[in-house]
Enzyme design. Sequence first.
Site: not given
Length: 313
Positions: A178, A231
């Site tokens: 990300t 996560m």
Amino acid sequence: MTKPFAIAIHGGAGTILREQMSESLKQEILDALTRSVQAGADILGSGGDALEAAVAAVKVMEDSPHFNAGKGSVLTHCEMVEMDASVMHGASMNAGAVAGVRHIRNPVELAKDVMLDSDHVMLIGEGAETFAFERGYDYTEQDYFFTERRYEQLQSMKQKGLFALSESKYPDDKKYGTVGAVALDSHGNLAAATSTGGVTNKKYGRVGDTAIIGAGTYAENDNVAVSTTGMGEYFIRKTVAGDVAARMRYLQEDVRTASESVIQGELKDMGGEGGLIAIDANGEVHFAMNSTGMYRASIDVSGDLCVKIYADE
Ligand code: ASP
């Protein structure tokens, strides 16, 4: 005298293992990180807004195939790209987010438009895309986002019957890529922006923390701006970005203490792996991670550039 400004970015907490990183690949990643942080700093240097700077920085990484956002996003179980993004402006506490978009070249731009031009905070899937096309966004074919590397990675995951969170022959990709940016502008405004393709082999319209204000993205003037990577399922439950802000607000912790408390403390205890970038109201930047690395860069209040990959750097 001009007021200080500063910016920090991340390109994800899952970094390629040292032994698998060629010099040329490393250089390409460092160059992309440098271009990203510089794009944001250029805007801040000419008196621009913190959110404009954060969005500009994120767009550079969305346009690069090296990160899991925009072009180069990981693939879902159905071999599609489905992206999430969010932004928050610390002055107005206004925020925008999109989830599960498939045909938007720069989801972070759309998240900003949701913030500025809708009555809502989060739009998803087809509705989010309709909102975009009504505003003149181009329809971007899935082919644009596709990279061979992500396809091979998905096949490997499928063969093992696993999601991206388990072992992969791509140690970098088993984790997270990300992208995000946090900025303080010369008017004292803080802002944060985050964008992702999510996790490999995701199903059923799974959405991660990147689209969730208070989990993946948070900004509050006179306090802190935060963007996370890791996560998502853990970051959502721990409301990581909002928790850093709350610690600073209620416990008067500094940006380093608050960030480390969350990332090395409760999040890690729950099994959540990843990291975050944070910037406080003085432009103090902190990078926190409990992973082996996190692609990251900053230009601090003195104008000094820092670009790093591994946790021990
Ligand atoms: N946080 C993202 C998600 O769970 C993944 C990442 O950081 O790369 O969707």
